[in-house]
Structure formats: C-alpha cells, structure tokens
Design an enzyme around this catalytic site. Structure first.
Site, PDB file in Angstrom:
ATOM      1  CB  CYS A 148       0.857 -56.637   5.363  1.00 34.29           C
ATOM      2  SG  CYS A 148       1.941 -57.879   4.681  1.00 34.29           S
TER       3      CYS A 148
ATOM      4  CB  CYS B 149      -0.715 -57.967   1.831  1.00 34.15           C
ATOM      5  SG  CYS B 149       0.276 -56.488   1.555  1.00 34.15           S
TER       6      CYS B 149
ATOM      7  CD  GLU C 226     -21.058 -12.253   1.788  1.00 32.06           C
ATOM      8  OE1 GLU C 226     -21.594 -11.248   2.300  1.00 32.06           O
ATOM      9  OE2 GLU C 226     -19.979 -12.727   2.177  1.00 32.06           O
TER      10      GLU C 226
ATOM     11  CE  LYS D 165     -17.410 -17.531  10.710  1.00 31.70           C
ATOM     12  NZ  LYS D 165     -16.058 -17.690  10.326  1.00 31.70           N
TER      13      LYS D 165
ATOM     14  CG  ASP E  77      -2.001  -0.965   1.187  1.00 37.36           C
ATOM     15  OD1 ASP E  77      -2.198  -1.551   0.112  1.00 37.36           O
ATOM     16  OD2 ASP E  77      -2.673  -1.150   2.211  1.00 37.36           O
TER      17      ASP E  77
ATOM     18  CB  CYS F  68       4.637 -55.823   3.880  1.00 34.92           C
ATOM     19  SG  CYS F  68       3.598 -55.373   2.480  1.00 34.92           S
TER      20      CYS F  68
ATOM     21  CG  ASP G  57     -16.632 -18.303   2.650  1.00 33.27           C
ATOM     22  OD1 ASP G  57     -16.302 -17.159   3.012  1.00 33.27           O
ATOM     23  OD2 ASP G  57     -15.863 -19.273   2.676  1.00 33.27           O
TER      24      ASP G  57
ATOM     25  CE  LYS H  27     -20.348 -14.922   8.846  1.00 31.58           C
ATOM     26  NZ  LYS H  27     -19.284 -14.861   7.858  1.00 31.58           N
TER      27      LYS H  27
ATOM     28  CB  SER I 188     -17.951  -7.361  11.152  1.00 26.17           C
ATOM     29  OG  SER I 188     -17.499  -8.659  11.012  1.00 26.17           O
TER      30      SER I 188
ATOM     31  CE1 TYR J  73     -25.555  -8.589   4.709  1.00 24.85           C
ATOM     32  CE2 TYR J  73     -24.746 -10.447   3.415  1.00 24.85           C
ATOM     33  CZ  TYR J  73     -24.535  -9.227   4.027  1.00 24.85           C
ATOM     34  OH  TYR J  73     -23.307  -8.647   3.963  1.00 24.85           O
TER      35      TYR J  73
ATOM     36  CD  GLU K  36     -30.146 -14.010   6.913  1.00 21.04           C
ATOM     37  OE1 GLU K  36     -29.861 -13.594   5.779  1.00 21.04           O
ATOM     38  OE2 GLU K  36     -30.820 -13.356   7.749  1.00 21.04           O
TER      39      GLU K  36
ATOM     40  CB  CYS L 141       4.093 -58.565   0.130  1.00 23.52           C
ATOM     41  SG  CYS L 141       3.117 -59.033   1.571  1.00 23.52           S
TER      42      CYS L 141
HETATM   43  S1  IVH Z   1     -25.727  -9.811   8.201  1.00 22.84           S
HETATM   44  C1  IVH Z   1     -25.323  -5.921  10.251  1.00 22.84           C
HETATM   45  N1  IVH Z   1     -26.241 -12.032   6.927  1.00 22.84           N
HETATM   46  O1  IVH Z   1     -20.681 -12.080   6.989  1.00 22.84           O
HETATM   47  C2  IVH Z   1     -25.293  -7.307   9.821  1.00 22.84           C
HETATM   48  N2  IVH Z   1     -24.031 -11.221   6.874  1.00 22.84           N
HETATM   49  O2  IVH Z   1     -18.923 -11.839   9.292  1.00 22.84           O
HETATM   50  C3  IVH Z   1     -24.483  -7.500   8.645  1.00 22.84           C
HETATM   51  N3  IVH Z   1     -22.496 -12.571   5.543  1.00 22.84           N
HETATM   52  O3  IVH Z   1     -19.659  -8.823   6.336  1.00 22.84           O
HETATM   53  C4  IVH Z   1     -24.275  -8.848   8.229  1.00 22.84           C
HETATM   54  N4  IVH Z   1     -23.950 -14.076   4.895  1.00 22.84           N
HETATM   55  O4  IVH Z   1     -20.398 -10.222   4.363  1.00 22.84           O
HETATM   56  C5  IVH Z   1     -25.306 -11.136   7.255  1.00 22.84           C
HETATM   57  N5  IVH Z   1     -26.837 -13.966   5.790  1.00 22.84           N
HETATM   58  C6  IVH Z   1     -25.919 -13.078   6.137  1.00 22.84           C
HETATM   59  C7  IVH Z   1     -24.594 -13.197   5.690  1.00 22.84           C
HETATM   60  C8  IVH Z   1     -23.675 -12.234   6.091  1.00 22.84           C
HETATM   61  C9  IVH Z   1     -22.701 -13.679   4.823  1.00 22.84           C
HETATM   62  C10 IVH Z   1     -21.189 -11.912   5.706  1.00 22.84           C
HETATM   63  C11 IVH Z   1     -21.214 -10.423   5.472  1.00 22.84           C
HETATM   64  C12 IVH Z   1     -20.550  -9.828   6.666  1.00 22.84           C
HETATM   65  C13 IVH Z   1     -19.849 -10.995   7.276  1.00 22.84           C
HETATM   66  C14 IVH Z   1     -19.691 -10.836   8.767  1.00 22.84           C
END
Ligand code: IVH
Length: 705
Positions: free
Chosen positions: A435, A419, A183, A325, A47, A441, A130, A128, A95, A233, A126, A422
């Site tokens: 074996c 085996c 996402e 998670k 950066d 062997c 990736d 999450k 986050s 979401y 719901e 052998c």
């Molecule tokens: S809600 C204020 N819902 O997870 C709430 N996030 O670890 C904002 N993500 O940055 C997040 N699936 O990119 C929400 N069903 C879901 C999600 C989700 C993936 C991601 C999202 C966020 C990250 C947080």
C-alpha cells in the site's frame, strides 16, 4: 508409562497397604492411569509410580487375599493380559536407519555393495507408513496374536483391538502358520471422522493420524468407531518362503489375503541402480499428497535373500534396508477462498483459506500464496483442489492446483485494484505489493489496539484522537505516542490544554505496564491476551523473547509448530518498533518472572517482588488444580495459577508443590495426601488470587487452611 517398557513389578521390596480403603484407592488410580494411557490422551502417571503401585497392590493381595478385587490390575499383568509389553517377539522387531538426500542414499548403497563384495542384486522401493508397527501371528490360518513393536524385543498384546483392522484378516486364504509384520495406521478420512466422534463423546481430538492409530489400537473399549488399516511390509516363517525375494514374499502374503505395501496404490517398484531408486523415490513423493494416508518417506530394501543374509543387521537396524525421509509433507485440500491481507508495513499478500487438512502432523486451515505474480503464474483458483506443502517449521504454502480436478466454471483470481484496507493506491513495482501509505495504512486500527484497555490501557486515547494524530502525521506506530508533548497535542482539534496534559500523563504512565500488555498491544498474529501472558511469563523479557528460536517458542504451552513459526516471523517484523519502544523507556519485562537464561542457575529473587506461587529459588511452583475453584472455569483456574507465578500441571507427583482441591475433586486429592504434597482448599486459592489481583503481595502459606 512408555510403550516400550515391561513393568518392573518389584514385589519383593513393596510395602502392602494396611487398610482395604487404601488398597482400593490404589486399584482405582492404576485403572485411571491405564485407561488414560490406552486412550493416548494424558500421561497421568509416570512409569515408576505406576510400577510401584502395581507392586504394592500385588503384595497386598497376597497378604490379604480377601481384599482382592475382581480383575485386579495386578492380576492382569501377572496373567499376561497385556497392560505393558509382555509379548515376546519371535525375532527382534528392528528399526530403520535414515537418509535424507541423494548423496546419503548413494553412500548407503556404496557401503552395502562393499559389505556384499558385489553390487546389490536389486532393490525394492515402498512407502514408509506413519503409523504403528505390529507383528501378527497366524496359526493354521487363524489370527491368534497381535503385538505392538514395544522395545523391539517384546510388545503389548493388542489382539482384541486388532480384530477389525482393514487389511489384516481374521483368517488367511490358506491354513498356514506364519507371522506378518507391518504398519497399522488411520487413513485421513477415518482420522477426520474419528476425531468428530471423539469430540462428540466429550474427548479431546487426536493431534494426528499416527497418535489416533496408536491410541485406538491400545484402547480396550471405545465408545465410538475408529477404523484402522494395515499394510504388511515383512513376513517371517512363511512356509516355503525360504529363498524368496522380498517382492516374491510380499506377493505370497498378498495371496494369503493380507494387504501389503506392494499392493497399495504406490506399488513396490524394483530398481537395479541408485539412479533408478531416486526416480522411484521421487515418484512416491509426488504421489504422496493423494494417497489418503500419511507416509513420511520411502523404504528401500535389498530384494535378494542372499544379499540380506550377507549384509545382516546391527542391534538396531538391518544393513540391507534404509528409510529415505521426505523433506516436506504435501497434501491436497480445497481452496475455499483467497483473502487479501495487508500487513503492518502495508505489504499486501494473498492468503489461501483451506478446508482443514493434516500436513506434516498439524491441521492446516490457511497457507501463503506468496505474492500476486506467483498466484497468477500458478493459476490457482477458488474451488480448486490445491497442493499444500509444509516443510519443518515453515509456514504452509500452496504449491499449485490439481488442474484435472478443476470445475469448468472456476474463475481466475482477480488481484485487488486498490489497497483493501485503506482504499489507497498499490505500489506494484516490487514482487511484494505494498500500500503506498506503508505503515500509515492501518495505523489507526493498530494504534487503537495498542492503547486499548486490555493492552496499554491509555485513557483518553480513543479512536477519534488517534485518527487526528495519524491524519496530522504525528504518529505512525505505537512508539511515536511517547514522543508527543502537551504543546503538540493541544494544537489538535477538540483537544484543549487540560486534556492534552492528562493524555501525556496517561501515555507516560503506561510505560510501566508489564511486558505481556506491550505484547498484547502489538497484536502479534496468532496470539491474544492469554497467549501474550504465557509468552511473557515464559521468556521474562522482550529481549529473550526476540532471541527465541522457533523450537524455544514451542516450549510454551499451546504453541505448536505453525503458531511458533508465525509468532517468530511476526516478532522479526515487529522488532524495529519494539526497539523504538525500548528506546523510549517502555518496560520490556514481566514482573515476578525469573529471566529465562537465569532460570537454570536460578538465583534468589528479591523478597517482595516474588509472585505468590514462585518458589524461593525463583522457579515456578508446580500446581495442580483439581475440582472446581469458585468463580473460575477450569481454564481460568489454570490461568490463575500462571498469573500467580506457578506452572499448572495435570497430574500429581512427588514434584508437585501444591494441589488446589475444590468441589468434585477425585483421586488427585488422595494422591496428594499420600505423597505428602501440600493441599489448599479452592476457596482459599480464590482468596489468594483476589488479594493478588487487588495489588497485595500475598504469599500462599498465609492462605493455607
Ligand atoms: S521395514 C527390519 N517397511 O518404520 C525392517 N518399516 O523407522 C523393519 N515402517 O518400525 C522395518 N513403513 O514401523 C519397514 N514399508 C516399511 C515401513 C516401515 C513404516 C516403520 C516401521 C519401523 C519404522 C522404522
């Protein structure tokens, strides 16, 4: 260039370039770095260097407007063209905090109830996803701006790249002004296809769908198709949306034509207790392998808007939502065949060979089926669609077959009667079949590998002699070789006293081979000669290598989680024979390498023992090879750097110690010059290597032009 940071263009303190050529070279370097960044392949510039260059280009252009090139990267930044995080979010993109098990989830829910002063009025569950978070702004129903999350306050403008994202329409069903968040991701099928196309265009494959989505979203022009998908979401400023529950708001978003997590195959169940939440999370986990896209957990949200308002958010994450998670990733793949492997100690295991599948961020092509009892009990058959599970660093496993997808003619697997190596009997008294020959062997093959030219290079110890030694029960593992004496050997068929004496001398002489050759000879799975050298150079001694954790093994270039786990398991299995070799005086260190644990406190290595590309403090020089080195491929050039004690790197910075410049070298050579990094022509580097390989002790300053 991290995604989150806005450029710090400190033009007030920057020096303008004095020549137009230097200015143009800087523009080129910025463009190269920016495109590498957008492609998501190589972080060619840090950066600070990037920002400093932009600053110099900016001041140069105001001092010399005549030099300014069209579409200068400095102008693009200044005009808000979206190089790095310049779209401010309407409200911060937060986050999520994580929980990993039921107890942690209960504790979170209890805390939320305490904050609210009453039990939360319902939760949603719901997936999450990736992928990469984005905010999409619609004005009068038209998609006008899409920005990445960036640092949460401002993100990159990716509007142009988001035009064809499935689930994110260019026009809504009604002319509303609203912001949808969600996402962007790549489905497993699109990922496989994008990588095929990418490699066909000469690019490196993306490591996983997440990187592929991020790289594709940032790439401004792509030479290939790489479809992206979107699931919303969250929604902001939805007209008439005040007072809607989360489920209600998402239904309204879906009505506008935007794909939502609630509308995905997983749905978005509503729950009123933690027990119900746990059931819904478990159901999501069970569905995970068959979704066709990567999810890494479940997101639980308080459904009621008043509850959300009352709970509020910290600066990082809302208190009304939490990510649960998943412990391990499970996917499905086709079982192509079942191989029966015989380990070094004679243990016989069934191994699944799979159609390549992405599990937990790595591509898996084989997985353990544990043992034959297990295989029979789970009734896994060749041709089945099987569940492949990978938890953290553990070697992938097959947990079962999808019975509803089984072909009518699928045959049950027949475990081996003898085996497979052998042909001897199998001891079935334990779960792990073995074996009856045990270590003996396969001893011939592994001993031949140990004594081979590229390993310990013991002359006179060919297949025939090894076979005779094993048959006479004189040797079962490599360490036994070092106990042999002339008297014993000369009694072997076809071996007279002279040959026996020579052989003992050759065996004895191999004790001083470098550790990398011992490691090669031991035949650690998933390693070969060059990986053995890399491991030896990284850890310095066998003792340190044996003590290395799976994470530490991953410090070594090209060692990912799967390989690291295998190497770790192999070394545990080999440790008795390594101990036996050590007792017999076999060298267990790599010459010229500063011991791993001493490297931080790097003491000066004794002169003369240092490799040419090792610095006085014992640390490896950071060397960049650019352009071609006579007689070497690009990879061999990098290997040569490591053989000479250096560390090969892809980009030139102030920390680079040496740049080897060959024919066809590009901007890296110019950068070296600009930063005052020493440069060596590639033919001199080739000469240095030749001198080193010939056993001289050259030092690189002698080879400088
Ligand atoms: S809600 C204020 N819902 O997870 C709430 N996030 O670890 C904002 N993500 O940055 C997040 N699936 O990119 C929400 N069903 C879901 C999600 C989700 C993936 C991601 C999202 C966020 C990250 C947080």
């Amino acid at each position: 260039m991290s995604e989150a940071v806005s450029p710090v263009v400190d033009a007030a303190h920057a020096e303008p370039f004095t020549g137009e050529g230097d200015y143009r070279a800087a523009v080129e370097r910025i463009r190269e770095a920016a495109s590498a960044y957008y492609e998501g392949t190589d972080l060619a510039m840090d950066d600070a260097t990037y920002d400093a260059l932009i600053a110099r280009v900016t001041v140069t252009e105001s001092a010399q407007p005549g030099w300014a090139v069209a579409d200068s990267p400095a102008q693009v930044v200044a005009a808000g063209g979206g190089v790095v995080g310049d779209v401010e979010h309407s409200t911060p993109m937060l986050s999520l905090a994580n929980v990993f098990d039921a107890d942690e989830l209960r504790a979170w829910a209890a805390r939320l109830d305490r904050v609210l002063g009453h039990p939360a009025r319902g939760y949603t569950v719901e997936p999450k996803i990736d992928g990469m978070a984005i905010a999409a702004r619609y004005v009068d129903g038209a998609l006008v701006q899409v920005a990445t999350r960036g640092d949460g306050r401002a993100g990159e403008d990716v509007t142009a790249q988001s035009r064809a994202v499935a689930g994110l329409p260019g026009a809504l069903a009604r002319p509303v002004t609203v912001e949808v968040r969600g996402e962007v991701f790549m489905t497993d099928d699109d990922f496989a296809r994008a990588n095929e196309l990418r490699t066909a265009h000469g690019g490196q494959p993306f490591a996983n769908p997440r990187n592929a989505a991020a790289g594709t979203l940032r790439a401004q022009d792509r030479a290939y198709e790489a479809p992206l998908s979107f699931l919303a979401y969250a929604v902001h400023d939805l007209p008439g949306g005040e007072g809607l529950t989360h489920a209600g708001a998402m239904a309204a978003v879906a009505e506008l034509g935007v794909a939502t997590t609630a509308g995905s195959p997983t749905g978005m169940p509503l729950c009123s207790t933690v027990d119900e939440l746990l059931t819904a999370i478990a159901a999501l986990g069970a569905a995970r392998g068959g979704l066709g896209f990567a999810i890494d957990g479940a997101v639980i949200k308080a459904d009621d808007p008043a509850d959300r308002d009352a709970a509020g958010s910290s600066s990082r994450a809302p208190r009304w939502a939490i990510a649960h998670k998943f412990p391990a990733d499970t996917r499905t793949s086709k079982l192509l065949t079942i191989e029966v492997q015989v380990g070094r100690t004679g243990v016989i295991t069934p191994v699944a060979v799979l159609e390549p599948v992405q599990v937990g961020g790595v591509v898996v092509t084989s997985a353990t089926l544990h043992n034959f009892d297990d295989l029979v009990r789970r009734d896994v058959r060749v041709g089945d669609t099987v569940f492949v599970r990978r938890a953290g660093e553990v070697i992938p496993e097959i947990t079962g077959a999808k019975l509803d997808e089984r072909a009518d003619d699928a045959e049950p697997f027949t475990p081996p009667a003898v085996c497979p190596r052998c042909g001897g009997d199998i001891d079935r008294s334990q779960k792990r079949w073995r074996c009856v020959q045990g270590r003996a062997c396969g001893a011939v093959e592994s001993l031949a590998y140990f004594t081979a030219r590229d390993s310990m290079d013991i002359e006179g110890l060919g297949d025939k002699v090894i076979r005779a030694l094993v048959a006479a029960d004189l040797v079962t593992d490599p360490a036994d070789l070092y106990d042999l004496d002339v008297e014993t050997l000369e009694k072997l068929e076809r071996l007279g006293r002279t040959s026996a004496t020579k052989l003992v001398a050759a065996i004895d002489g191999s004790r001083t081979q470098p550790m990398s050759r011992v490691l090669t000879g031991l035949g650690v799975r998933m390693t070969g000669r060059s990986m053995s050298r890399r491991l030896a150079r990284h850890f310095g001694t066998m003792e340190v290598l044996l003590a290395a954790t799976v994470e530490q093994l991953q410090e070594v270039e090209a060692v990912g989680p799967e390989r690291a786990a295998t190497i770790h398991a192999e070394l545990v299995e080999l440790s008795p024979v390594i101990a036996k070799l050590t007792e017999r005086g076999i060298n267990m260190a790599e010459p010229g390498v500063t011991p791993y644990e001493e490297r931080a406190a790097a003491t000066e290595a004794p002169a003369g023992e240092r490799l040419p590309l090792v610095k006085e403090d014992g640390k490896p020089m950071s060397v960049v090879v650019t352009g071609s080195v006579p007689g070497l491929t690009r990879n061999e050039g990098n290997e040569a750097v490591e053989r000479l004690g250096g560390k090969s790197s892809g980009s030139v910075s102030k920390r680079t110690d040496l740049v080897v410049v060959g024919e066809g070298a590009g901007s890296k050579a110019a950068k070296a010059e600009e930063l005052g990094v020493p440069v060596m022509p590639s033919d001199r580097f080739a000469a240095l290597l030749a001198a080193h390989d010939a056993g001289d002790q050259p030092s690189w300053p002698d080879f400088q032009g």
